[in-house]
Write a protein that holds these residues in place. Structure first.
Motif, PDB file in Angstrom:
ATOM      1  N   LYS A  53       2.695 -26.743  -3.483  1.00 47.32           N
ATOM      2  CA  LYS A  53       1.304 -27.143  -3.255  1.00 47.32           C
ATOM      3  C   LYS A  53       1.167 -28.666  -3.321  1.00 47.32           C
ATOM      4  O   LYS A  53       0.474 -29.273  -2.502  1.00 47.32           O
ATOM      5  CB  LYS A  53       0.400 -26.488  -4.300  1.00 47.32           C
ATOM      6  CG  LYS A  53      -1.057 -26.775  -4.104  1.00 47.32           C
ATOM      7  CD  LYS A  53      -1.911 -26.049  -5.115  1.00 47.32           C
ATOM      8  CE  LYS A  53      -3.376 -26.356  -4.905  1.00 47.32           C
ATOM      9  NZ  LYS A  53      -4.224 -25.716  -5.894  1.00 47.32           N
ATOM     10  N   SER A  54       1.855 -29.275  -4.281  1.00 48.95           N
ATOM     11  CA  SER A  54       1.821 -30.727  -4.413  1.00 48.95           C
ATOM     12  C   SER A  54       2.426 -31.406  -3.184  1.00 48.95           C
ATOM     13  O   SER A  54       1.880 -32.387  -2.674  1.00 48.95           O
ATOM     14  CB  SER A  54       2.582 -31.148  -5.670  1.00 48.95           C
ATOM     15  OG  SER A  54       2.640 -32.532  -5.784  1.00 48.95           O
ATOM     16  N   LEU A  55       3.545 -30.879  -2.688  1.00 47.06           N
ATOM     17  CA  LEU A  55       4.159 -31.448  -1.487  1.00 47.06           C
ATOM     18  C   LEU A  55       3.268 -31.259  -0.267  1.00 47.06           C
ATOM     19  O   LEU A  55       3.165 -32.157   0.579  1.00 47.06           O
ATOM     20  CB  LEU A  55       5.533 -30.827  -1.232  1.00 47.06           C
ATOM     21  CG  LEU A  55       6.684 -31.356  -2.063  1.00 47.06           C
ATOM     22  CD1 LEU A  55       7.961 -30.593  -1.753  1.00 47.06           C
ATOM     23  CD2 LEU A  55       6.885 -32.841  -1.849  1.00 47.06           C
ATOM     24  N   CYS A  56       2.628 -30.106  -0.144  1.00 43.39           N
ATOM     25  CA  CYS A  56       1.715 -29.862   0.984  1.00 43.39           C
ATOM     26  C   CYS A  56       0.589 -30.884   0.989  1.00 43.39           C
ATOM     27  O   CYS A  56       0.244 -31.446   2.032  1.00 43.39           O
ATOM     28  CB  CYS A  56       1.129 -28.454   0.906  1.00 43.39           C
ATOM     29  SG  CYS A  56       2.267 -27.137   1.298  1.00 43.39           S
ATOM     30  N   THR A  57       0.030 -31.124  -0.168  1.00 37.18           N
ATOM     31  CA  THR A  57      -1.066 -32.078  -0.290  1.00 37.18           C
ATOM     32  C   THR A  57      -0.588 -33.496  -0.002  1.00 37.18           C
ATOM     33  O   THR A  57      -1.216 -34.239   0.756  1.00 37.18           O
ATOM     34  CB  THR A  57      -1.677 -32.019  -1.705  1.00 37.18           C
ATOM     35  OG1 THR A  57      -2.085 -30.679  -1.966  1.00 37.18           O
ATOM     36  CG2 THR A  57      -2.853 -32.955  -1.835  1.00 37.18           C
ATOM     37  N   GLU A  58       0.531 -33.862  -0.600  1.00 35.81           N
ATOM     38  CA  GLU A  58       1.055 -35.224  -0.473  1.00 35.81           C
ATOM     39  C   GLU A  58       1.516 -35.540   0.950  1.00 35.81           C
ATOM     40  O   GLU A  58       1.271 -36.637   1.456  1.00 35.81           O
ATOM     41  CB  GLU A  58       2.227 -35.407  -1.448  1.00 35.81           C
ATOM     42  CG  GLU A  58       2.617 -36.831  -1.697  1.00 35.81           C
ATOM     43  CD  GLU A  58       1.606 -37.615  -2.490  1.00 35.81           C
ATOM     44  OE1 GLU A  58       1.533 -38.832  -2.276  1.00 35.81           O
ATOM     45  OE2 GLU A  58       0.889 -37.022  -3.322  1.00 35.81           O
ATOM     46  N   LEU A  59       2.167 -34.589   1.602  1.00 36.76           N
ATOM     47  CA  LEU A  59       2.717 -34.828   2.931  1.00 36.76           C
ATOM     48  C   LEU A  59       1.794 -34.385   4.061  1.00 36.76           C
ATOM     49  O   LEU A  59       2.036 -34.709   5.228  1.00 36.76           O
ATOM     50  CB  LEU A  59       4.069 -34.113   3.085  1.00 36.76           C
ATOM     51  CG  LEU A  59       5.172 -34.549   2.123  1.00 36.76           C
ATOM     52  CD1 LEU A  59       6.414 -33.700   2.327  1.00 36.76           C
ATOM     53  CD2 LEU A  59       5.488 -36.023   2.304  1.00 36.76           C
ATOM     54  N   GLY A  60       0.763 -33.607   3.738  1.00 40.33           N
ATOM     55  CA  GLY A  60      -0.148 -33.113   4.760  1.00 40.33           C
ATOM     56  C   GLY A  60       0.519 -32.129   5.707  1.00 40.33           C
ATOM     57  O   GLY A  60       0.244 -32.121   6.902  1.00 40.33           O
ATOM     58  N   ARG A  61       1.410 -31.301   5.159  1.00 38.37           N
ATOM     59  CA  ARG A  61       2.163 -30.331   5.967  1.00 38.37           C
ATOM     60  C   ARG A  61       1.796 -28.918   5.545  1.00 38.37           C
ATOM     61  O   ARG A  61       1.273 -28.686   4.458  1.00 38.37           O
ATOM     62  CB  ARG A  61       3.674 -30.520   5.786  1.00 38.37           C
ATOM     63  CG  ARG A  61       4.213 -31.912   6.028  1.00 38.37           C
ATOM     64  CD  ARG A  61       4.420 -32.290   7.474  1.00 38.37           C
ATOM     65  NE  ARG A  61       5.407 -31.527   8.176  1.00 38.37           N
ATOM     66  CZ  ARG A  61       6.641 -31.923   8.429  1.00 38.37           C
ATOM     67  NH1 ARG A  61       7.066 -33.074   7.966  1.00 38.37           N
ATOM     68  NH2 ARG A  61       7.449 -31.166   9.135  1.00 38.37           N
ATOM     69  N   GLU A  62       2.108 -27.955   6.405  1.00 38.14           N
ATOM     70  CA  GLU A  62       1.868 -26.542   6.127  1.00 38.14           C
ATOM     71  C   GLU A  62       2.902 -26.018   5.124  1.00 38.14           C
ATOM     72  O   GLU A  62       4.023 -26.529   5.076  1.00 38.14           O
ATOM     73  CB  GLU A  62       1.974 -25.725   7.415  1.00 38.14           C
ATOM     74  CG  GLU A  62       0.887 -26.028   8.426  1.00 38.14           C
ATOM     75  CD  GLU A  62      -0.484 -25.598   7.932  1.00 38.14           C
ATOM     76  OE1 GLU A  62      -0.603 -24.511   7.336  1.00 38.14           O
ATOM     77  OE2 GLU A  62      -1.439 -26.367   8.147  1.00 38.14           O
ATOM     78  N   PRO A  63       2.540 -24.987   4.340  1.00 43.75           N
ATOM     79  CA  PRO A  63       3.491 -24.427   3.372  1.00 43.75           C
ATOM     80  C   PRO A  63       4.807 -23.949   4.002  1.00 43.75           C
ATOM     81  O   PRO A  63       5.870 -24.127   3.417  1.00 43.75           O
ATOM     82  CB  PRO A  63       2.728 -23.258   2.751  1.00 43.75           C
ATOM     83  CG  PRO A  63       1.294 -23.628   2.898  1.00 43.75           C
ATOM     84  CD  PRO A  63       1.213 -24.394   4.185  1.00 43.75           C
ATOM     85  N   ARG A  64       4.749 -23.394   5.206  1.00 44.08           N
ATOM     86  CA  ARG A  64       6.003 -22.930   5.836  1.00 44.08           C
ATOM     87  C   ARG A  64       6.906 -24.112   6.182  1.00 44.08           C
ATOM     88  O   ARG A  64       8.121 -24.003   6.141  1.00 44.08           O
ATOM     89  CB  ARG A  64       5.708 -22.053   7.044  1.00 44.08           C
ATOM     90  CG  ARG A  64       5.100 -22.747   8.214  1.00 44.08           C
ATOM     91  CD  ARG A  64       4.891 -21.780   9.391  1.00 44.08           C
ATOM     92  NE  ARG A  64       4.390 -22.467  10.544  1.00 44.08           N
ATOM     93  CZ  ARG A  64       3.138 -22.847  10.746  1.00 44.08           C
ATOM     94  NH1 ARG A  64       2.225 -22.580   9.832  1.00 44.08           N
ATOM     95  NH2 ARG A  64       2.786 -23.468  11.845  1.00 44.08           N
ATOM     96  N   ASP A  65       6.310 -25.277   6.548  1.00 43.74           N
ATOM     97  CA  ASP A  65       7.101 -26.481   6.815  1.00 43.74           C
ATOM     98  C   ASP A  65       7.780 -26.970   5.530  1.00 43.74           C
ATOM     99  O   ASP A  65       8.947 -27.364   5.555  1.00 43.74           O
ATOM    100  CB  ASP A  65       6.226 -27.603   7.376  1.00 43.74           C
ATOM    101  CG  ASP A  65       5.663 -27.280   8.745  1.00 43.74           C
ATOM    102  OD1 ASP A  65       6.223 -26.395   9.431  1.00 43.74           O
ATOM    103  OD2 ASP A  65       4.659 -27.919   9.134  1.00 43.74           O
ATOM    104  N   ILE A  66       7.033 -26.944   4.437  1.00 41.94           N
ATOM    105  CA  ILE A  66       7.580 -27.377   3.150  1.00 41.94           C
ATOM    106  C   ILE A  66       8.708 -26.449   2.728  1.00 41.94           C
ATOM    107  O   ILE A  66       9.755 -26.912   2.257  1.00 41.94           O
ATOM    108  CB  ILE A  66       6.473 -27.418   2.069  1.00 41.94           C
ATOM    109  CG1 ILE A  66       5.395 -28.442   2.450  1.00 41.94           C
ATOM    110  CG2 ILE A  66       7.047 -27.694   0.706  1.00 41.94           C
ATOM    111  CD1 ILE A  66       5.879 -29.863   2.591  1.00 41.94           C
TER     112      ILE A  66
END
Length: 93
Positions: free
Chosen positions: A8-21
């Motif tokens: 969730k933190s990476l999604c927020t920080e990078l502005g990417r979808e969970p599947r991308d993360i």
């Protein structure tokens, strides 16, 4: 922090979808696994190094039964934090 919070933190920080993360984290784990299997050191600037070392096979004695066992060789990975990460963690204390 567990994986869900990390994602969730990476999604927020990078502005990417969970599947991308998930794909990025899986790719990183594959690179770490393959490089460490070859005993290569992985250096991530401003973060630290992952250092792989191989331990040879050894004969071990089971204390409860007294039987001798051949333990297979293993590769262990140690994380050595970089100076920037260490200083950042010290300043947060």
């Amino acid at each position: 922090m567990d994986y869900k919070q990390f994602r969730k933190s990476l999604c927020t920080e990078l502005g990417r979808e969970p599947r991308d993360i998930d794909a990025l984290v899986e790719g990183l784990s594959i690179i770490l696994r393959e490089s460490c299997a070859e005993l290569d050191t992985i250096a991530i600037p401003a973060f630290g190094n992952f250092v792989a070392s191989k331990h040879d096979e050894e004969i071990s004695v089971d204390l409860s039964t007294g039987k001798r066992m051949l333990m297979p060789p293993e590769i262990s990975v140690e994380f050595v934090p970089g100076n920037i990460l260490r200083n950042h963690l010290k300043s947060d204390e």
